[in-house]
Design a protein around this motif. Structure first.
Motif, PDB file in Angstrom:
ATOM      1  N   GLY A   1       0.820  -1.207   0.000  1.00 28.82           N
ATOM      2  CA  GLY A   1       0.000   0.000   0.000  1.00 28.82           C
ATOM      3  C   GLY A   1       0.854   1.256   0.000  1.00 28.82           C
ATOM      4  N   LYS A   2       1.961   1.202   0.751  1.00 28.22           N
ATOM      5  CA  LYS A   2       2.869   2.353   0.794  1.00 28.22           C
ATOM      6  C   LYS A   2       3.543   2.546  -0.567  1.00 28.22           C
ATOM      7  CE  LYS A   2       3.950   0.893   5.517  1.00 28.22           C
ATOM      8  NZ  LYS A   2       5.009   0.315   6.379  1.00 28.22           N
ATOM      9  N   SER A   3       3.956   1.437  -1.181  1.00 28.40           N
ATOM     10  CA  SER A   3       4.616   1.521  -2.486  1.00 28.40           C
ATOM     11  C   SER A   3       3.654   1.976  -3.562  1.00 28.40           C
ATOM     12  CB  SER A   3       5.216   0.158  -2.861  1.00 28.40           C
ATOM     13  OG  SER A   3       6.197  -0.242  -1.932  1.00 28.40           O
ATOM     14  N   ARG A   4       2.424   1.504  -3.492  1.00 24.38           N
ATOM     15  CA  ARG A   4       1.410   1.948  -4.451  1.00 24.38           C
ATOM     16  C   ARG A   4       1.192   3.449  -4.357  1.00 24.38           C
ATOM     17  NH1 ARG A   4      -4.232   0.541  -2.487  1.00 24.38           N
ATOM     18  NH2 ARG A   4      -3.431   2.066  -0.997  1.00 24.38           N
ATOM     19  N   ASP A   5       1.086   3.950  -3.152  1.00 29.22           N
ATOM     20  CA  ASP A   5       0.862   5.384  -2.973  1.00 29.22           C
ATOM     21  C   ASP A   5       2.058   6.195  -3.478  1.00 29.22           C
ATOM     22  OD1 ASP A   5      -1.534   4.686  -1.844  1.00 29.22           O
ATOM     23  OD2 ASP A   5      -0.864   4.954   0.234  1.00 29.22           O
ATOM     24  N   MET A   6       3.251   5.641  -3.317  1.00 27.83           N
ATOM     25  CA  MET A   6       4.443   6.336  -3.772  1.00 27.83           C
ATOM     26  C   MET A   6       4.536   6.351  -5.300  1.00 27.83           C
ATOM     27  SD  MET A   6       8.439   5.462  -2.965  1.00 27.83           S
ATOM     28  CE  MET A   6       8.201   5.780  -1.208  1.00 27.83           C
ATOM     29  N   LEU A   7       4.221   5.213  -5.906  1.00 28.76           N
ATOM     30  CA  LEU A   7       4.367   5.085  -7.358  1.00 28.76           C
ATOM     31  C   LEU A   7       3.108   5.466  -8.133  1.00 28.76           C
ATOM     32  CD1 LEU A   7       6.229   1.641  -7.487  1.00 28.76           C
ATOM     33  CD2 LEU A   7       7.238   3.917  -7.798  1.00 28.76           C
ATOM     34  N   GLY A   8       1.963   5.319  -7.471  1.00 31.73           N
ATOM     35  CA  GLY A   8       0.700   5.558  -8.169  1.00 31.73           C
ATOM     36  C   GLY A   8       0.363   4.461  -9.155  1.00 31.73           C
ATOM     37  N   GLU A   9       0.906   3.232  -8.906  1.00 28.69           N
ATOM     38  CA  GLU A   9       0.697   2.116  -9.820  1.00 28.69           C
ATOM     39  C   GLU A   9       0.211   0.886  -9.057  1.00 28.69           C
ATOM     40  OE1 GLU A   9       0.804   2.911 -12.797  1.00 28.69           O
ATOM     41  OE2 GLU A   9       2.190   4.606 -12.921  1.00 28.69           O
ATOM     42  N   THR A  10      -0.350  -0.077  -9.786  1.00 26.34           N
ATOM     43  CA  THR A  10      -0.854  -1.311  -9.196  1.00 26.34           C
ATOM     44  C   THR A  10       0.288  -2.289  -8.936  1.00 26.34           C
ATOM     45  OG1 THR A  10      -3.040  -1.094 -10.207  1.00 26.34           O
ATOM     46  CG2 THR A  10      -2.335  -3.319  -9.612  1.00 26.34           C
ATOM     47  N   LEU A  11       0.272  -2.900  -7.746  1.00 27.83           N
ATOM     48  CA  LEU A  11       1.294  -3.868  -7.365  1.00 27.83           C
ATOM     49  C   LEU A  11       0.672  -5.244  -7.199  1.00 27.83           C
ATOM     50  CD1 LEU A  11       2.589  -1.060  -6.638  1.00 27.83           C
ATOM     51  CD2 LEU A  11       3.901  -2.308  -4.916  1.00 27.83           C
ATOM     52  N   GLN A  12       1.483  -6.285  -7.500  1.00 28.81           N
ATOM     53  CA  GLN A  12       0.984  -7.653  -7.390  1.00 28.81           C
ATOM     54  C   GLN A  12       2.018  -8.564  -6.722  1.00 28.81           C
ATOM     55  OE1 GLN A  12      -1.971  -8.888 -10.601  1.00 28.81           O
ATOM     56  NE2 GLN A  12      -0.437  -7.797 -11.803  1.00 28.81           N
ATOM     57  N   LEU A  13       1.495  -9.629  -6.116  1.00 26.18           N
ATOM     58  CA  LEU A  13       2.311 -10.662  -5.476  1.00 26.18           C
ATOM     59  C   LEU A  13       2.000 -11.980  -6.174  1.00 26.18           C
ATOM     60  CD1 LEU A  13       4.047 -11.632  -2.919  1.00 26.18           C
ATOM     61  CD2 LEU A  13       1.824 -12.097  -1.865  1.00 26.18           C
ATOM     62  N   ALA A  14       3.034 -12.763  -6.490  1.00 27.02           N
ATOM     63  CA  ALA A  14       2.822 -14.043  -7.168  1.00 27.02           C
ATOM     64  C   ALA A  14       3.886 -15.037  -6.756  1.00 27.02           C
ATOM     65  CB  ALA A  14       2.843 -13.852  -8.685  1.00 27.02           C
ATOM     66  N   LYS A  15       3.606 -16.316  -6.999  1.00 25.33           N
ATOM     67  CA  LYS A  15       4.590 -17.370  -6.783  1.00 25.33           C
ATOM     68  C   LYS A  15       4.667 -18.231  -8.039  1.00 25.33           C
ATOM     69  CE  LYS A  15       1.537 -20.842  -4.668  1.00 25.33           C
ATOM     70  NZ  LYS A  15       1.350 -21.746  -3.496  1.00 25.33           N
ATOM     71  N   LEU A  16       5.707 -19.038  -8.109  1.00 25.73           N
ATOM     72  CA  LEU A  16       5.940 -19.884  -9.269  1.00 25.73           C
ATOM     73  C   LEU A  16       5.317 -21.255  -9.044  1.00 25.73           C
ATOM     74  CD1 LEU A  16       7.512 -19.852 -12.023  1.00 25.73           C
ATOM     75  CD2 LEU A  16       9.398 -20.946 -10.787  1.00 25.73           C
ATOM     76  N   GLU A  17       4.569 -21.726 -10.039  1.00 22.03           N
ATOM     77  CA  GLU A  17       4.042 -23.087 -10.033  1.00 22.03           C
ATOM     78  C   GLU A  17       4.358 -23.715 -11.380  1.00 22.03           C
ATOM     79  OE1 GLU A  17      -0.018 -23.510  -8.842  1.00 22.03           O
ATOM     80  OE2 GLU A  17       0.492 -23.197  -6.724  1.00 22.03           O
TER      81      GLU A  17
ATOM     82  N   VAL B   1       3.133 -18.472 -13.399  1.00 25.39           N
ATOM     83  CA  VAL B   1       3.062 -17.686 -12.173  1.00 25.39           C
ATOM     84  C   VAL B   1       1.618 -17.694 -11.696  1.00 25.39           C
ATOM     85  CG1 VAL B   1       5.037 -16.174 -12.459  1.00 25.39           C
ATOM     86  CG2 VAL B   1       2.907 -15.555 -13.537  1.00 25.39           C
ATOM     87  N   LEU B   2       1.443 -17.912 -10.417  1.00 25.73           N
ATOM     88  CA  LEU B   2       0.123 -17.866  -9.796  1.00 25.73           C
ATOM     89  C   LEU B   2       0.026 -16.565  -9.025  1.00 25.73           C
ATOM     90  CD1 LEU B   2      -2.588 -19.061  -8.823  1.00 25.73           C
ATOM     91  CD2 LEU B   2      -1.303 -20.170  -6.964  1.00 25.73           C
ATOM     92  N   TYR B   3      -0.939 -15.716  -9.391  1.00 23.42           N
ATOM     93  CA  TYR B   3      -1.123 -14.431  -8.717  1.00 23.42           C
ATOM     94  C   TYR B   3      -1.817 -14.660  -7.376  1.00 23.42           C
ATOM     95  CZ  TYR B   3       0.311 -12.209 -13.031  1.00 23.42           C
ATOM     96  OH  TYR B   3       1.054 -11.813 -14.124  1.00 23.42           O
ATOM     97  N   LEU B   4      -1.233 -14.103  -6.323  1.00 23.19           N
ATOM     98  CA  LEU B   4      -1.718 -14.319  -4.959  1.00 23.19           C
ATOM     99  C   LEU B   4      -2.481 -13.128  -4.400  1.00 23.19           C
ATOM    100  CD1 LEU B   4       1.519 -15.937  -3.467  1.00 23.19           C
ATOM    101  CD2 LEU B   4      -0.528 -17.131  -4.273  1.00 23.19           C
ATOM    102  N   ALA B   5      -2.018 -11.931  -4.686  1.00 28.22           N
ATOM    103  CA  ALA B   5      -2.637 -10.732  -4.112  1.00 28.22           C
ATOM    104  C   ALA B   5      -2.354  -9.534  -5.007  1.00 28.22           C
ATOM    105  CB  ALA B   5      -2.107 -10.475  -2.701  1.00 28.22           C
ATOM    106  N   LYS B   6      -3.186  -8.511  -4.847  1.00 26.65           N
ATOM    107  CA  LYS B   6      -3.099  -7.336  -5.712  1.00 26.65           C
ATOM    108  C   LYS B   6      -3.509  -6.099  -4.926  1.00 26.65           C
ATOM    109  CE  LYS B   6      -5.042  -5.960 -10.238  1.00 26.65           C
ATOM    110  NZ  LYS B   6      -5.990  -6.412 -11.292  1.00 26.65           N
ATOM    111  N   VAL B   7      -2.734  -5.044  -5.046  1.00 24.43           N
ATOM    112  CA  VAL B   7      -3.063  -3.751  -4.443  1.00 24.43           C
ATOM    113  C   VAL B   7      -3.181  -2.761  -5.592  1.00 24.43           C
ATOM    114  CG1 VAL B   7      -2.276  -1.907  -2.928  1.00 24.43           C
ATOM    115  CG2 VAL B   7      -1.912  -4.291  -2.266  1.00 24.43           C
ATOM    116  N   GLU B   8      -4.386  -2.334  -5.852  1.00 26.72           N
ATOM    117  CA  GLU B   8      -4.647  -1.543  -7.060  1.00 26.72           C
ATOM    118  C   GLU B   8      -4.529  -0.048  -6.827  1.00 26.72           C
ATOM    119  OE1 GLU B   8      -7.333  -3.161 -10.429  1.00 26.72           O
ATOM    120  OE2 GLU B   8      -8.469  -3.411  -8.581  1.00 26.72           O
ATOM    121  N   ALA B   9      -4.003   0.622  -7.830  1.00 23.67           N
ATOM    122  CA  ALA B   9      -4.002   2.077  -7.848  1.00 23.67           C
ATOM    123  C   ALA B   9      -5.260   2.533  -8.569  1.00 23.67           C
ATOM    124  CB  ALA B   9      -2.769   2.593  -8.593  1.00 23.67           C
ATOM    125  N   PRO B  10      -5.832   3.671  -8.175  1.00 20.72           N
ATOM    126  CA  PRO B  10      -7.021   4.156  -8.861  1.00 20.72           C
ATOM    127  C   PRO B  10      -6.707   4.471 -10.319  1.00 20.72           C
ATOM    128  CG  PRO B  10      -6.211   5.769  -7.266  1.00 20.72           C
ATOM    129  CD  PRO B  10      -5.405   4.543  -7.077  1.00 20.72           C
TER     130      PRO B  10
END
Length: 243
Positions: free
Chosen positions: A83-99, A103-112
């Motif tokens: 959330g802090k990085s999103r606010d700094m960059l103004g962009e959407t961030l994602q978390l994923a792992k390798l299967e 890549v399997l997407y696990l979580a997402k913090v969206e920028a407006p």
């Protein structure tokens, strides 16, 4: 597998109580078959035997249980830190792992934004076509990469890397720099930068990324690289805090 599950369930309920003969009687399985199953489970580290020949759950199950809980802790920590990085960059961030090779997407913090990414938690994408996937592949053992990648690299856009030799060279550069980028390789109109989250042994357990529209890439790329590497380092530290 059902028999192994039943053995582990009994041992879980009363660790250190059952010997081979006890488990054989409780599960109505002959001693020779039970011996083979217990020997295999012991070799795998799923069960251990004490000096009285009684069985308890093994260390590997502890490791797996810790990893199971840890993945949810990581997602929660990601949402907090991202959330802090999103606010700094103004962009959407994602978390994923390798299967495997995905890549399997696990979580997402969206920028407006009016423009939404197609990737969502639970979705899979070919690892070679994403910055997240490349960041994770770069930390895999070199000798196993060819098996993971398969014979053919799927082409998602005209920019997707098509040659395994080119991809391997990219992964070596990513390992040296500590981050991965991709420019319209998975989705046209978007570029990404990603960095791996490393456990205490230096293995990449997940990765984080920032997705940036193509028209903002040139002006935002350097700042995004710095912030994503910093975010990945903070999340890595959370996996093995320093005393």
């Amino acid at each position: 597998m059902e028999r192994a599950h039943n053995i582990l369930e009994l041992i879980r309920q009363e660790p250190g109580k059952f010997r081979l003969i006890d488990l054989s009687k409780r599960l109505d399985l002959n001693k020779s078959s039970m011996f083979v199953l217990l020997h295999t489970l012991e070799e795998l580290g799923w069960v251990s035997k004490d000096s009285n020949d009684a069985y308890s759950l093994g260390h590997v199950l502890g490791v797996l249980g810790h990893a199971f809980v840890g993945q949810f802790d990581l997602e929660a920590r990601f949402r907090e830190e991202a959330g802090k990085s999103r606010d700094m960059l103004g962009e959407t961030l994602q978390l994923a792992k390798l299967e495997g090779d995905q890549v399997l997407y696990l979580a997402k913090v969206e920028a407006p934004s009016r423009v939404k990414l197609v990737s969502e938690p639970g979705m899979r994408f070919p690892a070679h076509a994403t910055a997240l996937g490349k960041a994770l592949l770069a930390w895999q053992p070199r000798e196993g990469l060819e098996d993971v990648l398969g014979e053919r690299l799927e082409e998602l856009t005209p920019n997707t890397v098509k040659s395994r030799a080119v991809l391997i060279a990219q992964l070596e550069a990513i390992r040296s720099s500590g981050f991965a980028t991709e420019e319209q390789e998975s989705v046209m109109g978007f570029c990404c930068v990603a960095a791996p989250i490393l456990d205490s042994g230096g293995a990449a357990v997940a990765a984080v990324s920032a997705s940036i529209p193509l028209h903002k890439w040139e002006e935002s790329a350097e700042r995004a690289k710095e912030e994503i590497v910093s975010l990945a380092e903070r999340l890595s530290t959370a996996l093995h805090p320093v005393d």
